[in-house]
Design an enzyme around this catalytic site. Structure first.
Site, mmCIF file in Angstrom:
data_model
loop_
_atom_site.group_PDB
_atom_site.id
_atom_site.type_symbol
_atom_site.label_atom_id
_atom_site.label_comp_id
_atom_site.label_asym_id
_atom_site.label_seq_id
_atom_site.Cartn_x
_atom_site.Cartn_y
_atom_site.Cartn_z
ATOM 1 N N GLY A 30 0.831 -1.202 0.000
ATOM 2 C CA GLY A 30 0.000 0.000 0.000
ATOM 3 C C GLY A 30 0.863 1.249 0.000
ATOM 4 O O GLY A 30 2.098 1.177 0.121
ATOM 5 N N ASP A 31 0.232 2.409 -0.199
ATOM 6 C CA ASP A 31 0.933 3.699 -0.199
ATOM 7 C C ASP A 31 1.996 3.787 -1.292
ATOM 8 O O ASP A 31 3.012 4.457 -1.128
ATOM 9 C CB ASP A 31 1.588 3.991 1.160
ATOM 10 C CG ASP A 31 0.595 3.898 2.295
ATOM 11 O OD1 ASP A 31 -0.519 4.410 2.138
ATOM 12 O OD2 ASP A 31 0.927 3.288 3.326
ATOM 13 N N GLU A 32 1.780 3.095 -2.398
ATOM 14 C CA GLU A 32 2.781 3.077 -3.472
ATOM 15 C C GLU A 32 2.732 4.335 -4.325
ATOM 16 O O GLU A 32 3.592 4.531 -5.199
ATOM 17 C CB GLU A 32 2.571 1.865 -4.394
ATOM 18 C CG GLU A 32 2.737 0.502 -3.729
ATOM 19 C CD GLU A 32 1.414 -0.033 -3.205
ATOM 20 O OE1 GLU A 32 0.433 0.734 -3.168
ATOM 21 O OE2 GLU A 32 1.362 -1.216 -2.821
ATOM 22 N N LYS A 52 -0.463 5.245 -5.729
ATOM 23 C CA LYS A 52 -1.500 4.913 -6.727
ATOM 24 C C LYS A 52 -2.298 6.151 -7.124
ATOM 25 O O LYS A 52 -2.697 6.291 -8.275
ATOM 26 C CB LYS A 52 -2.462 3.852 -6.158
ATOM 27 C CG LYS A 52 -1.817 2.493 -5.953
ATOM 28 C CD LYS A 52 -2.798 1.482 -5.429
ATOM 29 C CE LYS A 52 -3.209 1.697 -3.995
ATOM 30 N NZ LYS A 52 -2.156 1.539 -3.006
ATOM 31 N N GLY A 93 -5.910 6.019 1.740
ATOM 32 C CA GLY A 93 -5.624 7.448 1.604
ATOM 33 C C GLY A 93 -4.836 7.662 0.325
ATOM 34 O O GLY A 93 -3.701 7.223 0.221
ATOM 35 N N HIS A 94 -5.464 8.254 -0.673
ATOM 36 C CA HIS A 94 -4.772 8.528 -1.928
ATOM 37 C C HIS A 94 -4.510 10.025 -2.031
ATOM 38 O O HIS A 94 -5.440 10.824 -2.020
ATOM 39 C CB HIS A 94 -5.631 8.078 -3.125
ATOM 40 C CG HIS A 94 -5.737 6.588 -3.244
ATOM 41 N ND1 HIS A 94 -6.612 5.963 -4.087
ATOM 42 C CD2 HIS A 94 -5.049 5.609 -2.616
ATOM 43 C CE1 HIS A 94 -6.459 4.651 -3.970
ATOM 44 N NE2 HIS A 94 -5.518 4.417 -3.082
ATOM 45 N N THR A 95 -3.247 10.366 -2.126
ATOM 46 C CA THR A 95 -2.888 11.788 -2.186
ATOM 47 C C THR A 95 -2.632 12.185 -3.629
ATOM 48 O O THR A 95 -1.907 11.506 -4.351
ATOM 49 C CB THR A 95 -1.605 12.031 -1.359
ATOM 50 O OG1 THR A 95 -1.824 11.487 -0.057
ATOM 51 C CG2 THR A 95 -1.281 13.507 -1.246
ATOM 52 N N THR A 133 -6.061 0.501 11.092
ATOM 53 C CA THR A 133 -6.317 1.943 11.083
ATOM 54 C C THR A 133 -7.402 2.316 12.094
ATOM 55 O O THR A 133 -7.687 3.493 12.294
ATOM 56 C CB THR A 133 -6.774 2.394 9.682
ATOM 57 O OG1 THR A 133 -7.943 1.648 9.322
ATOM 58 C CG2 THR A 133 -5.696 2.166 8.642
ATOM 59 N N GLN A 173 -5.087 0.040 -0.670
ATOM 60 C CA GLN A 173 -4.076 -0.796 -0.009
ATOM 61 C C GLN A 173 -3.147 -1.409 -1.070
ATOM 62 O O GLN A 173 -2.942 -0.800 -2.103
ATOM 63 C CB GLN A 173 -4.723 -1.880 0.865
ATOM 64 C CG GLN A 173 -5.375 -1.342 2.127
ATOM 65 C CD GLN A 173 -6.783 -0.820 1.890
ATOM 66 O OE1 GLN A 173 -7.591 -1.463 1.260
ATOM 67 N NE2 GLN A 173 -7.082 0.342 2.418
ATOM 68 N N GLY A 200 -1.661 9.378 9.678
ATOM 69 C CA GLY A 200 -0.497 10.205 10.005
ATOM 70 C C GLY A 200 0.646 9.402 10.608
ATOM 71 O O GLY A 200 1.674 9.957 10.978
ATOM 72 N N GLY A 212 8.248 12.924 -8.433
ATOM 73 C CA GLY A 212 7.909 14.008 -7.506
ATOM 74 C C GLY A 212 6.418 14.026 -7.276
ATOM 75 O O GLY A 212 5.673 13.301 -7.947
#
Ligand code: IMP
Length: 459
Positions: A45-47, A49, A73-75, A161, A256, A334, A447
């Site tokens: 997860g957190d790759e 995406k 959480g997708h940023t 979570t 995920q 966080g 980036g």
């Protein structure tokens, strides 16, 4: 988003897809663009995406979430503004797109309505554009309470979570869950809720000595949510079938990652749903034959949040450096992410399980200043060498990584927009990743900004 003219990184890796030959399939260069694409996390997860989805959304009409819930959480950074998506498909930042929260998702209506409101307040037209499957299961406050209590009662923590995701899926599988269709049907909802609250209160008082939930209060609150949710509710399967009949293109947003998949991840340190590409079919109600492409997303290194074995985890000093440079803190909780070297054994497992046609590599820039870069190409357990990702969690915990060392490139990659412009050592690193995971790289992100990404090889 920039496009590279480079047509081949690694000729061997760019062979045609073997495991799912399709008459309508097209090669990476030329031909008709694939219609329905799954974007899946190929690590823990957190790759990144969200960024990859943002880039691919221009080729899609409908964005579909198929599993998980607001644990994700997708940023996305767009036009100098940062957006974090939890439940709502992140591709909705683009105009004229429609998002569907599929049946495989567990939905907390309060979190959903809040997210909708937050995005609307920032000028994103989400009200009309977001649909919710009537078969998705609903998260209630007792799920959240049980998540926290079960976590603290467990001998080995999972590091959930705390959003009630696991307990909601437990109810789904136990066939006692409440679906969106039930929530929106007053009588059915009242009856199902009463049964569930009675059962959960019994559990809370006997096992945990916890105060009960008030049925009346929950009924009133959730009836209120149902009214606000109702305009978004659709029969998800029918919605997608009709859209596909009209030639609409679907983009499935995995949440995920593969190693957090309930079946194919590092069980029990996983989430409670199928994050892998197969989950897109069951979690959205589309047949496997509807999927044209699967893109796996990997970071140029590895991270994970929560507990569980992590063979390539950094020592403290390197952990601090990469965590700071890569801003490795969870978008949902966080929490600081654990960081380590790229694990090719793990990534190859993910590529195979998902049937990835290609991978997108993110956060290459985070490694710009490294003296030496390591890639894990196998594990050692005593005198034994392991080349395949093990399902035995004890073995994974004992396994010592076998590394290949490559020299760093000591050059900024953030402004590069073609593969050929990357420093030779950065090119060498990426070619090595391709060869190890056995599929080509289709996109490189350097980036957080939208324009800091370029496609590779005509994808
Ligand atoms: P749960 O999904 O809240 O039950 O948490 C189970 C495991 O999945 C924990 O290790 C979490 O940290 C991890 N997890 C859940 N969602 C995400 C995510 O979006 N990114 C990374 N890890 C996640």
């Amino acid at each position: 988003m920039r496009s590279s003219s480079n047509s081949r990184i690694h000729p061997k890796a760019r062979r045609p897809r073997r495991h799912l030959p399709r008459a309508v399939g097209v090669g990476p260069t030329g031909g008709r663009a694939p219609k329905n694409i799954v974007v899946v996390g190929a690590q823990w997860g957190d790759e990144g995406k969200g960024k990859v989805i943002d880039v691919l959304t221009e080729q899609a009409d409908i964005l579909v979430r198929y599993q998980g819930g607001h644990n994700a959480g997708h940023t996305v950074n767009a036009d100098g503004r940062e957006f974090i998506f939890h439940l709502i498909p992140s591709g909705l930042l683009h105009h004229n797109k429609v998002g569907l929260i599929g049946n495989g998702v567990v939905i907390d209506p309060e979190a959903f309505l809040e997210e909708l409101g937050r995005l609307a307040a920032r000028g994103i037209d989400v009200r009309r554009a977001v649909k919710v499957s009537d078969q998705a299961h609903v998260i209630f406050p007792y799920h959240k309470r049980l998540d926290l209590l079960e976590e603290s009662a467990r001998p080995g923590r999972i590091g959930t979570t705390g959003r009630g995701i696991g307990p909601c899926y437990v109810d789904k599988v136990a066939r006692s869950g409440i679906r969106v269709a039930d929530l929106c049907d007053g009588e059915t909802f009242a009856e199902k809720l009463r049964r569930n609250v009675t059962e959960k209160n019994r559990l809370l008082s006997t096992l945990y000595d916890e105060p009960p939930f008030s049925y009346e209060e929950l009924l009133a609150r959730y009836t209120g949510f149902a009214k606000r949710l109702a305009p978004h509710v659709v029969n998800g399967t029918r919605f997608l079938r009709q859209a596909m009949a009209k030639g609409k293109r679907l983009l499935f947003e995995g949440a995920q990652g593969t190693l957090l998949d309930i079946d194919h991840g590092t069980y029990p340190y996983v989430t409670s749903s199928n994050a892998t590409a197969g989950g897109a079919c069951t979690g959205a109600g589309v047949p496997p034959t509807a999927i044209d492409r699967v893109i796996g997303v990997v970071k140029a290194y590895t991270t994970r949040v929560g507990e569980g074995p992590f063979p390539t985890e950094f020592s403290v000093e390197l952990m601090d450096t990469i965590r700071t440079k890569g801003k490795e803190f969870g978008a949902t909780t966080g929490r600081p992410r654990r960081c380590g070297w790229f694990d090719a054994v793990l990534a190859r497992h993910a590529v195979w399980v998902n049937g990835c046609d290609a991978i997108a590599v993110t956060k290459l820039d985070v490694l710009d200043e490294m003296e030496t870069i390591q890639i894990c190409v196998g594990y050692r357990d005593g005198t034994r060498t392991i080349r395949e990702f093990p399902s035995d969690i004890g073995l994974l915990a004992r396994a010592r990584p076998i590394y290949e060392s490559l020299p760093g490139w000591h050059a900024e990659t953030g402004e590069v927009d073609r593969f050929e412009e990357l420093a030779p050592q950065a090119q060498r690193y990426l070619k090595r990743l391709e060869a190890l995971v056995e599929v080509p790289i289709c996109l490189i992100s350097t980036g957080s900004k939208r324009e800091q990404a370029f496609k590779v090889g005509g994808w």
